[in-house]
Design a protein around this motif. Structure first.
Motif, mmCIF file in Angstrom:
data_model
loop_
_atom_site.group_PDB
_atom_site.id
_atom_site.type_symbol
_atom_site.label_atom_id
_atom_site.label_comp_id
_atom_site.label_asym_id
_atom_site.label_seq_id
_atom_site.Cartn_x
_atom_site.Cartn_y
_atom_site.Cartn_z
ATOM 1 N N LEU A 114 44.702 7.186 28.248
ATOM 2 C CA LEU A 114 44.231 8.315 29.048
ATOM 3 C C LEU A 114 45.410 9.231 29.349
ATOM 4 O O LEU A 114 46.068 9.112 30.382
ATOM 5 C CB LEU A 114 43.566 7.824 30.333
ATOM 6 C CG LEU A 114 42.296 7.013 30.130
ATOM 7 C CD1 LEU A 114 41.708 6.591 31.469
ATOM 8 C CD2 LEU A 114 41.276 7.803 29.331
ATOM 9 N N THR A 115 45.636 10.140 28.432
ATOM 10 C CA THR A 115 46.745 11.081 28.537
ATOM 11 C C THR A 115 46.197 12.432 28.988
ATOM 12 O O THR A 115 45.236 12.939 28.417
ATOM 13 C CB THR A 115 47.424 11.227 27.177
ATOM 14 O OG1 THR A 115 47.822 9.928 26.723
ATOM 15 C CG2 THR A 115 48.635 12.127 27.265
ATOM 16 N N SER A 116 46.838 13.004 29.989
ATOM 17 C CA SER A 116 46.366 14.271 30.557
ATOM 18 C C SER A 116 46.213 15.353 29.492
ATOM 19 O O SER A 116 45.264 16.136 29.529
ATOM 20 C CB SER A 116 47.348 14.763 31.630
ATOM 21 O OG SER A 116 47.456 13.853 32.678
ATOM 22 N N ALA A 117 47.130 15.398 28.550
ATOM 23 C CA ALA A 117 47.140 16.475 27.557
ATOM 24 C C ALA A 117 45.906 16.462 26.665
ATOM 25 O O ALA A 117 45.598 17.471 26.019
ATOM 26 C CB ALA A 117 48.391 16.376 26.703
ATOM 27 N N LEU A 118 45.178 15.347 26.635
ATOM 28 C CA LEU A 118 43.992 15.237 25.780
ATOM 29 C C LEU A 118 42.736 15.749 26.474
ATOM 30 O O LEU A 118 41.652 15.715 25.900
ATOM 31 C CB LEU A 118 43.806 13.783 25.344
ATOM 32 C CG LEU A 118 44.958 13.221 24.505
ATOM 33 C CD1 LEU A 118 44.693 11.751 24.173
ATOM 34 C CD2 LEU A 118 45.157 14.020 23.236
ATOM 35 N N PHE A 119 42.881 16.220 27.699
ATOM 36 C CA PHE A 119 41.757 16.742 28.473
ATOM 37 C C PHE A 119 42.040 18.216 28.774
ATOM 38 O O PHE A 119 43.141 18.564 29.213
ATOM 39 C CB PHE A 119 41.569 15.940 29.764
ATOM 40 C CG PHE A 119 41.103 14.533 29.503
ATOM 41 C CD1 PHE A 119 41.984 13.563 29.052
ATOM 42 C CD2 PHE A 119 39.775 14.188 29.688
ATOM 43 C CE1 PHE A 119 41.557 12.268 28.787
ATOM 44 C CE2 PHE A 119 39.330 12.894 29.437
ATOM 45 C CZ PHE A 119 40.224 11.938 28.989
ATOM 46 N N THR A 120 41.032 19.059 28.540
ATOM 47 C CA THR A 120 41.304 20.495 28.516
ATOM 48 C C THR A 120 40.845 21.260 29.750
ATOM 49 O O THR A 120 41.313 22.370 29.979
ATOM 50 C CB THR A 120 40.641 21.126 27.284
ATOM 51 O OG1 THR A 120 39.232 20.848 27.330
ATOM 52 C CG2 THR A 120 41.219 20.562 25.997
ATOM 53 N N LEU A 121 39.922 20.695 30.516
ATOM 54 C CA LEU A 121 39.422 21.391 31.699
ATOM 55 C C LEU A 121 39.508 20.461 32.886
ATOM 56 O O LEU A 121 39.055 19.316 32.801
ATOM 57 C CB LEU A 121 37.972 21.840 31.482
ATOM 58 C CG LEU A 121 37.325 22.574 32.655
ATOM 59 C CD1 LEU A 121 38.012 23.915 32.884
ATOM 60 C CD2 LEU A 121 35.836 22.775 32.402
ATOM 61 N N TRP A 122 40.045 20.962 33.991
ATOM 62 C CA TRP A 122 40.329 20.122 35.154
ATOM 63 C C TRP A 122 39.664 20.679 36.406
ATOM 64 O O TRP A 122 39.555 21.902 36.575
ATOM 65 C CB TRP A 122 41.836 20.050 35.383
ATOM 66 C CG TRP A 122 42.543 19.290 34.318
ATOM 67 C CD1 TRP A 122 42.870 19.722 33.071
ATOM 68 C CD2 TRP A 122 42.974 17.933 34.396
ATOM 69 N NE1 TRP A 122 43.488 18.723 32.365
ATOM 70 C CE2 TRP A 122 43.576 17.608 33.156
ATOM 71 C CE3 TRP A 122 42.936 16.954 35.388
ATOM 72 C CZ2 TRP A 122 44.114 16.354 32.890
ATOM 73 C CZ3 TRP A 122 43.472 15.707 35.121
ATOM 74 C CH2 TRP A 122 44.058 15.420 33.887
#
Length: 129
Positions: free
Chosen positions: A111-119
């Motif tokens: 679960l790497t932050s960079a792999l998620f695009t909308l927060w």
């Protein structure tokens, strides 16, 4: 406006429970995105907590919350839930939900932050007696 909005945080005693919600609006392909939960405690790096695949049939948890947290989603309501039981003081953090890009339906191995695009903007969870 495309956004994720978290809710459900608060102050709870050790051993207590909270249910966080992550509601999406204006987000295309909701049904085809994996959704993750992350947390960041003061002075610490953001940590991946859990993830659920687009269909909801695959979930993932960091070791420290396994057996205590569950994740689910309601694609009719464009909402993901994080049920947190047996809370500990070390669970205290700001909790964020995040969406993967369109058609990124599975959860990444890590679960790497960079792999998620909308927060989302985050919701505070405090566990203290």
């Amino acid at each position: 406006q495309v956004q994720l909005v978290e809710s459900g945080g608060g102050l709870v005693q050790p051993g207590g429970s909270l249910r966080l919600s992550c509601a999406a609006s204006g987000l295309t392909a909701w049904d085809y995105r994996a959704i993750g939960w992350f947390r960041q405690a003061p002075g610490k790096e953001r940590e991946g907590v859990s993830c659920i695949s687009s269909s909801g049939d695959s979930t993932q948890f960091v070791d420290s919350v396994k057996g205590r947290f569950t994740i689910s989603r309601d694609n009719n309501e464009n909402t993901v839930y994080l049920q947190m039981n047996s809370l500990k003081p070390e669970d205290t953090a700001v909790y964020y939900c995040a969406a993967r890009g369109p058609f990124r339906q599975g959860c990444p191995e890590q679960l790497t932050s960079a792999l998620f695009t909308l927060w989302g903007q985050g919701t505070q969870v405090s566990v203290s007696s």
